[in-house]
Design a protein around this motif. Structure first.
Motif, PDB file in Angstrom:
ATOM      1  N   HIS A   6      17.408  26.238 -34.213  1.00  0.00           N
ATOM      2  CA  HIS A   6      18.489  27.214 -34.073  1.00  0.00           C
ATOM      3  C   HIS A   6      18.717  27.642 -32.621  1.00  0.00           C
ATOM      4  O   HIS A   6      19.536  28.512 -32.357  1.00  0.00           O
ATOM      5  CB  HIS A   6      18.195  28.456 -34.927  1.00  0.00           C
ATOM      6  CG  HIS A   6      18.294  28.197 -36.394  1.00  0.00           C
ATOM      7  ND1 HIS A   6      19.373  27.587 -36.975  1.00  0.00           N
ATOM      8  CD2 HIS A   6      17.438  28.464 -37.416  1.00  0.00           C
ATOM      9  CE1 HIS A   6      19.190  27.500 -38.287  1.00  0.00           C
ATOM     10  NE2 HIS A   6      18.022  28.006 -38.576  1.00  0.00           N
ATOM     11  N   GLY A   7      17.977  27.046 -31.691  1.00  0.00           N
ATOM     12  CA  GLY A   7      18.191  27.406 -30.297  1.00  0.00           C
ATOM     13  C   GLY A   7      17.680  28.792 -29.950  1.00  0.00           C
ATOM     14  O   GLY A   7      18.213  29.456 -29.075  1.00  0.00           O
ATOM     15  N   ILE A   8      16.654  29.234 -30.664  1.00  0.00           N
ATOM     16  CA  ILE A   8      16.146  30.582 -30.440  1.00  0.00           C
ATOM     17  C   ILE A   8      15.175  30.583 -29.263  1.00  0.00           C
ATOM     18  O   ILE A   8      14.297  29.739 -29.162  1.00  0.00           O
ATOM     19  CB  ILE A   8      15.438  31.103 -31.705  1.00  0.00           C
ATOM     20  CG1 ILE A   8      16.431  31.161 -32.869  1.00  0.00           C
ATOM     21  CG2 ILE A   8      14.815  32.463 -31.466  1.00  0.00           C
ATOM     22  CD1 ILE A   8      17.690  31.922 -32.578  1.00  0.00           C
ATOM     23  N   PHE A   9      15.363  31.550 -28.385  1.00  0.00           N
ATOM     24  CA  PHE A   9      14.428  31.757 -27.284  1.00  0.00           C
ATOM     25  C   PHE A   9      13.502  32.894 -27.688  1.00  0.00           C
ATOM     26  O   PHE A   9      13.948  34.019 -27.907  1.00  0.00           O
ATOM     27  CB  PHE A   9      15.199  32.107 -26.003  1.00  0.00           C
ATOM     28  CG  PHE A   9      14.301  32.536 -24.874  1.00  0.00           C
ATOM     29  CD1 PHE A   9      13.694  31.590 -24.065  1.00  0.00           C
ATOM     30  CD2 PHE A   9      14.049  33.875 -24.637  1.00  0.00           C
ATOM     31  CE1 PHE A   9      12.860  31.980 -23.025  1.00  0.00           C
ATOM     32  CE2 PHE A   9      13.221  34.274 -23.599  1.00  0.00           C
ATOM     33  CZ  PHE A   9      12.626  33.321 -22.796  1.00  0.00           C
ATOM     34  N   CYS A  10      12.215  32.612 -27.824  1.00  0.00           N
ATOM     35  CA  CYS A  10      11.239  33.603 -28.295  1.00  0.00           C
ATOM     36  C   CYS A  10      10.276  33.959 -27.169  1.00  0.00           C
ATOM     37  O   CYS A  10       9.316  33.231 -26.916  1.00  0.00           O
ATOM     38  CB  CYS A  10      10.465  33.053 -29.490  1.00  0.00           C
ATOM     39  SG  CYS A  10      11.500  32.557 -30.878  1.00  0.00           S
ATOM     40  N   GLY A  11      10.534  35.050 -26.470  1.00  0.00           N
ATOM     41  CA  GLY A  11       9.643  35.512 -25.412  1.00  0.00           C
ATOM     42  C   GLY A  11       8.757  36.630 -25.907  1.00  0.00           C
ATOM     43  O   GLY A  11       9.135  37.387 -26.799  1.00  0.00           O
ATOM     44  N   ILE A  12       7.567  36.777 -25.324  1.00  0.00           N
ATOM     45  CA  ILE A  12       6.623  37.798 -25.788  1.00  0.00           C
ATOM     46  C   ILE A  12       7.021  39.204 -25.347  1.00  0.00           C
ATOM     47  O   ILE A  12       6.771  40.178 -26.044  1.00  0.00           O
ATOM     48  CB  ILE A  12       5.174  37.468 -25.319  1.00  0.00           C
ATOM     49  CG1 ILE A  12       4.149  38.372 -26.027  1.00  0.00           C
ATOM     50  CG2 ILE A  12       5.032  37.567 -23.816  1.00  0.00           C
ATOM     51  CD1 ILE A  12       3.968  38.084 -27.492  1.00  0.00           C
ATOM     52  N   VAL A  13       7.652  39.332 -24.172  1.00  0.00           N
ATOM     53  CA  VAL A  13       8.040  40.666 -23.688  1.00  0.00           C
ATOM     54  C   VAL A  13       9.408  41.027 -24.267  1.00  0.00           C
ATOM     55  O   VAL A  13      10.389  40.314 -24.048  1.00  0.00           O
ATOM     56  CB  VAL A  13       8.091  40.722 -22.149  1.00  0.00           C
ATOM     57  CG1 VAL A  13       8.556  42.094 -21.675  1.00  0.00           C
ATOM     58  CG2 VAL A  13       6.717  40.410 -21.563  1.00  0.00           C
ATOM     59  N   PRO A  14       9.500  42.120 -25.013  1.00  0.00           N
ATOM     60  CA  PRO A  14      10.767  42.500 -25.635  1.00  0.00           C
ATOM     61  C   PRO A  14      11.841  42.817 -24.596  1.00  0.00           C
ATOM     62  O   PRO A  14      11.536  43.373 -23.536  1.00  0.00           O
ATOM     63  CB  PRO A  14      10.412  43.764 -26.431  1.00  0.00           C
ATOM     64  CG  PRO A  14       8.930  43.728 -26.587  1.00  0.00           C
ATOM     65  CD  PRO A  14       8.410  43.038 -25.367  1.00  0.00           C
ATOM     66  N   PRO A  15      13.103  42.500 -24.892  1.00  0.00           N
ATOM     67  CA  PRO A  15      14.189  42.807 -23.949  1.00  0.00           C
ATOM     68  C   PRO A  15      14.272  44.282 -23.568  1.00  0.00           C
ATOM     69  O   PRO A  15      14.611  44.593 -22.428  1.00  0.00           O
ATOM     70  CB  PRO A  15      15.445  42.363 -24.721  1.00  0.00           C
ATOM     71  CG  PRO A  15      14.961  41.319 -25.661  1.00  0.00           C
ATOM     72  CD  PRO A  15      13.577  41.739 -26.057  1.00  0.00           C
ATOM     73  N   HIS A  16      13.925  45.192 -24.511  1.00  0.00           N
ATOM     74  CA  HIS A  16      14.045  46.619 -24.163  1.00  0.00           C
ATOM     75  C   HIS A  16      13.067  47.013 -23.055  1.00  0.00           C
ATOM     76  O   HIS A  16      13.363  47.913 -22.268  1.00  0.00           O
ATOM     77  CB  HIS A  16      13.867  47.520 -25.398  1.00  0.00           C
ATOM     78  CG  HIS A  16      12.533  47.404 -26.071  1.00  0.00           C
ATOM     79  ND1 HIS A  16      12.338  46.663 -27.224  1.00  0.00           N
ATOM     80  CD2 HIS A  16      11.323  47.945 -25.785  1.00  0.00           C
ATOM     81  CE1 HIS A  16      11.082  46.749 -27.601  1.00  0.00           C
ATOM     82  NE2 HIS A  16      10.436  47.520 -26.737  1.00  0.00           N
ATOM     83  N   VAL A  17      11.937  46.324 -22.982  1.00  0.00           N
ATOM     84  CA  VAL A  17      10.981  46.601 -21.901  1.00  0.00           C
ATOM     85  C   VAL A  17      11.538  46.111 -20.567  1.00  0.00           C
ATOM     86  O   VAL A  17      11.505  46.834 -19.559  1.00  0.00           O
ATOM     87  CB  VAL A  17       9.617  45.939 -22.201  1.00  0.00           C
ATOM     88  CG1 VAL A  17       8.696  46.011 -20.993  1.00  0.00           C
ATOM     89  CG2 VAL A  17       8.956  46.603 -23.404  1.00  0.00           C
ATOM     90  N   LEU A  18      12.057  44.901 -20.564  1.00  0.00           N
ATOM     91  CA  LEU A  18      12.629  44.355 -19.327  1.00  0.00           C
ATOM     92  C   LEU A  18      13.873  45.136 -18.905  1.00  0.00           C
ATOM     93  O   LEU A  18      14.099  45.348 -17.708  1.00  0.00           O
ATOM     94  CB  LEU A  18      12.967  42.873 -19.527  1.00  0.00           C
ATOM     95  CG  LEU A  18      11.758  41.944 -19.712  1.00  0.00           C
ATOM     96  CD1 LEU A  18      12.207  40.556 -20.137  1.00  0.00           C
ATOM     97  CD2 LEU A  18      10.928  41.859 -18.425  1.00  0.00           C
ATOM     98  N   ASP A  19      14.686  45.566 -19.872  1.00  0.00           N
ATOM     99  CA  ASP A  19      15.872  46.387 -19.554  1.00  0.00           C
ATOM    100  C   ASP A  19      15.458  47.673 -18.845  1.00  0.00           C
ATOM    101  O   ASP A  19      16.075  48.088 -17.860  1.00  0.00           O
ATOM    102  CB  ASP A  19      16.647  46.735 -20.830  1.00  0.00           C
ATOM    103  CG  ASP A  19      17.422  45.556 -21.394  1.00  0.00           C
ATOM    104  OD1 ASP A  19      17.656  44.583 -20.643  1.00  0.00           O
ATOM    105  OD2 ASP A  19      17.792  45.608 -22.578  1.00  0.00           O
ATOM    106  N   ARG A  20      14.433  48.315 -19.365  1.00  0.00           N
ATOM    107  CA  ARG A  20      13.934  49.561 -18.773  1.00  0.00           C
ATOM    108  C   ARG A  20      13.473  49.325 -17.328  1.00  0.00           C
ATOM    109  O   ARG A  20      13.807  50.089 -16.415  1.00  0.00           O
ATOM    110  CB  ARG A  20      12.779  50.096 -19.624  1.00  0.00           C
ATOM    111  CG  ARG A  20      11.923  51.174 -18.978  1.00  0.00           C
ATOM    112  CD  ARG A  20      12.462  52.548 -19.201  1.00  0.00           C
ATOM    113  NE  ARG A  20      11.635  53.566 -18.555  1.00  0.00           N
ATOM    114  CZ  ARG A  20      11.633  54.843 -18.897  1.00  0.00           C
ATOM    115  NH1 ARG A  20      12.408  55.276 -19.883  1.00  0.00           N
ATOM    116  NH2 ARG A  20      10.880  55.701 -18.257  1.00  0.00           N
ATOM    117  N   LEU A  21      12.701  48.264 -17.126  1.00  0.00           N
ATOM    118  CA  LEU A  21      12.201  47.949 -15.793  1.00  0.00           C
ATOM    119  C   LEU A  21      13.347  47.589 -14.847  1.00  0.00           C
ATOM    120  O   LEU A  21      13.323  47.952 -13.658  1.00  0.00           O
ATOM    121  CB  LEU A  21      11.201  46.796 -15.864  1.00  0.00           C
ATOM    122  CG  LEU A  21       9.879  47.089 -16.586  1.00  0.00           C
ATOM    123  CD1 LEU A  21       9.106  45.804 -16.820  1.00  0.00           C
ATOM    124  CD2 LEU A  21       9.047  48.089 -15.787  1.00  0.00           C
TER     125      LEU A  21
END
Length: 353
Positions: A6-21
């Motif tokens: 399905h073309g899913i990109f599964c990263g361990i760090v959630p986007p909300h954490v990176l957005d905050r940073l």
């Protein structure tokens, strides 16, 4: 067996954490976060386009009781796979990151083989490849549909992503899900996808350490947070969702522990990294009620549910809950296992009937 990609990109760090940073005024925080977000976005788009054009080929490996691991070094470039630096059976590397990646791939292979009789990620002997030293200050690790990739972290907020073995197990388990129930990466089915990876990531760590349920820390990514974080122990807590961090830099862990606090959002594929706290807590409660080694009875119920062919790709929490109860009944009869499963889902507010 042919699996849809399905073309899913599964990263361990959630986007909300990176957005905050990324919103921080401190360039030490926002520069690596913005770079990581930008890169992850490009990878997400590339995988989606590739998935539209191709269907993953049937597994062509030869099942073996030994893993076939290869570690590559991206040499701080955002390229895959990179330069081959370690093959199966070779002496340990002088690079600790290479050795940790190799060990984590091996620990994952071993749990799936020894406990569940599964031969690698696809149950057909898939070689386990990993790329280390990916990018510059790259704050993530991911499964790309066929191999693992590890960033070194920025050294301040995040350390080397090969440090926690449960992170390696988590990401590789996305591959197991891809080759079995293939849970859609959106909403509740996506949160189940994330939760299954947390469950088996934690079990891989517990198995490697020989821990019982009461000895385990039930944390995902313990040891990953760097010296720039004052109030945080990990990325997630399965025992107490919402308590992994509460920090000026990272913000507050947003995971709910029950359906009373279920988060409705369009971000993060419908909150897949947030609402996964609910099924995570359910598994923790089942494992705790049964005691002993969590990979045994509790783990076998979850594994059989994932791989049994009854779990729809768009399954909701209640679907998964009903199936785990039915699976426990099939495996163990009307005993403690069924009662533990029913009680756990009740405690987190998910119906089983």
């Amino acid at each position: 067996m042919t699996t849809q990609n399905h073309g899913i990109f599964c990263g361990i760090v959630p986007p909300h954490v990176l957005d905050r940073l990324a919103q921080s005024e401190d360039p030490r925080h926002h520069e690596p976060a913005r770079s990581t977000l930008e890169h992850d976005g490009a990878l997400r788009t590339r995988r989606r386009v590739t998935a539209l054009q191709t269907t993953a080929a049937p597994s062509a490996g030869t099942p073996s009781d030994s893993p076939r691991r290869t570690i590559y070094d991206a040499q701080h470039r955002a390229t895959q796979p990179g330069k081959k630096v370690h093959s199966e059976g070779e002496a340990p590397s002088k690079d600790a990151t290479v050795n940790r990646a190799n060990a984590g791939l091996g620990a994952t292979f071993e749990l799936y083989l020894k406990v569940y009789g599964r031969h690698s990620i696809d149950d057909a002997g898939l070689p386990l490849d990993a790329t280390v030293h990916y990018g510059q200050g790259y704050n993530n690790a991911f499964w790309d549909g066929s191999q693992m990739v590890f960033g070194d972290g920025d050294g301040d907020i995040f350390l080397d992503f090969t440090i926690p073995v449960d992170v390696i197990g988590h990401e590789l388990t996305h591959g197991v899900t891809q080759h079995t129930a293939n849970l859609e990466y959106y909403g509740q089915s996506g949160a189940l996808n994330e939760s299954v990876s947390d469950v088996f990531g934690s079990l891989i760590k517990q198995y490697a350490l020989g821990q019982t349920t009461d000895q385990a820390d039930w944390l995902i990514g313990q040891g990953l947070l760097g010296p720039g974080i004052d109030h945080g122990v990990a990325l997630r807590s399965m025992k107490a969702p919402g308590t992994a961090y509460d920090d000026d830099v990272l913000g507050k862990d947003p995971q709910p522990a029950t359906m009373d606090d279920y988060v409705r959002t369009s971000r993060d594929n419908g909150g897949v990294h947030i609402n996964s706290g609910i099924p995570n807590r359910a598994f923790y409660l089942v494992a705790g009620a049964l005691g002993g080694h969590a990979w045994e009875r509790a783990g076998k119920v979850w594994y059989a549910t994932l791989t049994g062919g009854q779990l729809a790709s768009d399954a909701q929490f209640a679907d998964f809950a009903r199936l785990t109860a039915a699976t426990a009944r099939t495996l163990y009869g009307e005993g403690d296992e069924v009662q533990a499963v029913l009680k756990a889902w009740s405690q987190v507010g998910v119906p089983t009937s």
